[in-house]
Design an enzyme around this catalytic site. Structure first.
Site, PDB file in Angstrom:
ATOM      1  N   CYS A  89     128.514  16.830  40.486  1.00 24.41           N
ATOM      2  CA  CYS A  89     127.768  16.119  39.444  1.00 24.41           C
ATOM      3  C   CYS A  89     126.691  17.073  38.934  1.00 24.41           C
ATOM      4  CB  CYS A  89     127.130  14.879  40.071  1.00 24.41           C
ATOM      5  SG  CYS A  89     126.040  13.959  38.974  1.00 24.41           S
ATOM      6  N   CYS A 136     129.205  18.067  32.237  1.00 21.97           N
ATOM      7  CA  CYS A 136     129.137  16.832  33.027  1.00 21.97           C
ATOM      8  C   CYS A 136     130.533  16.644  33.586  1.00 21.97           C
ATOM      9  CB  CYS A 136     128.757  15.650  32.134  1.00 21.97           C
ATOM     10  SG  CYS A 136     128.984  14.032  32.929  1.00 21.97           S
TER      11      CYS A 136
HETATM   12  N1  DGL Z   1     129.119  13.210  36.500  1.00 22.37           N
HETATM   13  C1  DGL Z   1     127.771  13.441  36.243  1.00 22.37           C
HETATM   14  C2  DGL Z   1     127.423  14.811  35.771  1.00 22.37           C
HETATM   15  O1  DGL Z   1     128.167  15.719  36.022  1.00 22.37           O
HETATM   16  C3  DGL Z   1     126.795  12.350  36.006  1.00 22.37           C
HETATM   17  C4  DGL Z   1     127.108  11.336  34.953  1.00 22.37           C
HETATM   18  C5  DGL Z   1     126.130  10.188  34.988  1.00 22.37           C
HETATM   19  O2  DGL Z   1     126.137   9.454  35.977  1.00 22.37           O
HETATM   20  O3  DGL Z   1     125.367  10.042  34.041  1.00 22.37           O
HETATM   21  O4  DGL Z   1     126.415  15.013  35.170  1.00 22.37           O
END
Ligand code: DGL
Length: 253
Positions: free
Chosen positions: A70, A181
């Protein structure tokens, strides 16, 4: 021992998918904090707290390495996680460096899509100032894509309308879209439809290669011949719902 994967929700599956290609014989534990998703519109302190409590959970399952799959949680917490734990902690990094290298000569710009928190955090800002010496990198928050993904909606008219609304009209001046993301690679097909021919990159493969190198250097690669297992947790609850597992499996394949 297994490898822990953590994300705010299902985005980290796009990273786990790469890991399974390279290391199919490892055992994995995947923790998606779906009860608290999205992270990208929270404060850094909130994300840090949620990340630490998820990691505490994973630690109890005897992990030999942790992938913070993430970008948002990486920006908010990876430095402190590395200080607290003695297993390797691998974070995400938007692929700014390769994107800038590709486009500098081509006179095109780079557009980075990520969550609002990732884009405003110091980690991302310093990455950009290190590599974007020609000032060709622009940023675009796309938080709604996370919401679509958490509902397993990866295409269709609503997603397309949202992308058309947020993508700049002069998209032709961009040579590369950087997906900063881990939820966003799940929209690669629809993005390709909307901006055909655009170079779209993410940091997933690089992250997983780095994970492999770190495990190898620590003599921690699982050498069994058998395919590994994956267990999934949704904010601390074991996922055993066949329909949900089937949705995960589809993403992983
Ligand atoms: N998957 C996440 C990232 O890579 C976070 C997305 C979220 O929860 O806003 O930033």
């Amino acid at each position: 021992m297994c490898i822990g994967f953590f994300d705010s929700g299902i985005g980290g599956l796009s990273v786990l998918r790469e890991a399974l290609k390279l290391m199919p014989n490892e055992n994995y534990i995947y923790y998606g904090d779906t009860d608290n998703s999205p992270y990208g519109i929270k404060t850094k302190e909130e994300v840090k707290e949620l990340t630490f409590s998820a990691v505490e959970f994973l630690v109890k399952h005897d992990i030999k390495a942790l992938v913070v799959a993430c970008n948002t949680a990486t920006s908010a917490a990876v430095r402190d996680l590395r200080q607290k734990y003695d297993f390797p902690v691998i974070g995400m990094e938007p692929a700014i460096k390769p994107a800038v290298e590709k486009n500098n000569g081509a006179q095109k710009r780079v557009l980075t899509l990520a969550t609002p928190l990732t884009l405003k955090e110091e980690k991302f800002q310093s990455l950009v100032s290190r590599f974007d010496t020609g000032h060709i990198v622009d940023m675009l928050p796309a938080p709604k894509l996370v919401e679509f993904a958490e509902r397993f909606i990866f295409s269709g008219s609503d997603v397309e309308a949202y992308l058309r609304e947020i993508l700049p009209a002069d998209i032709d001046k961009y040579g590369t879209l950087v997906l900063g993301c881990t939820h966003f690679p799940l929209f690669k097909e629809v993005l390709t439809k909307i901006v055909p021919g655009m170079d779209i990159i993410d940091g997933n493969e690089g992250t997983v290669k780095y994970l492999y190198e770190v495990l190898k250097a620590g003599n921690k690669i699982n050498t069994t011949e058998e395919k590994g297992k994956i267990i999934f947790y949704k904010s601390g609850t074991l996922v055993d719902d066949p329909a949900l597992l089937e949705n995960y499996r589809r993403i992983l394949e």
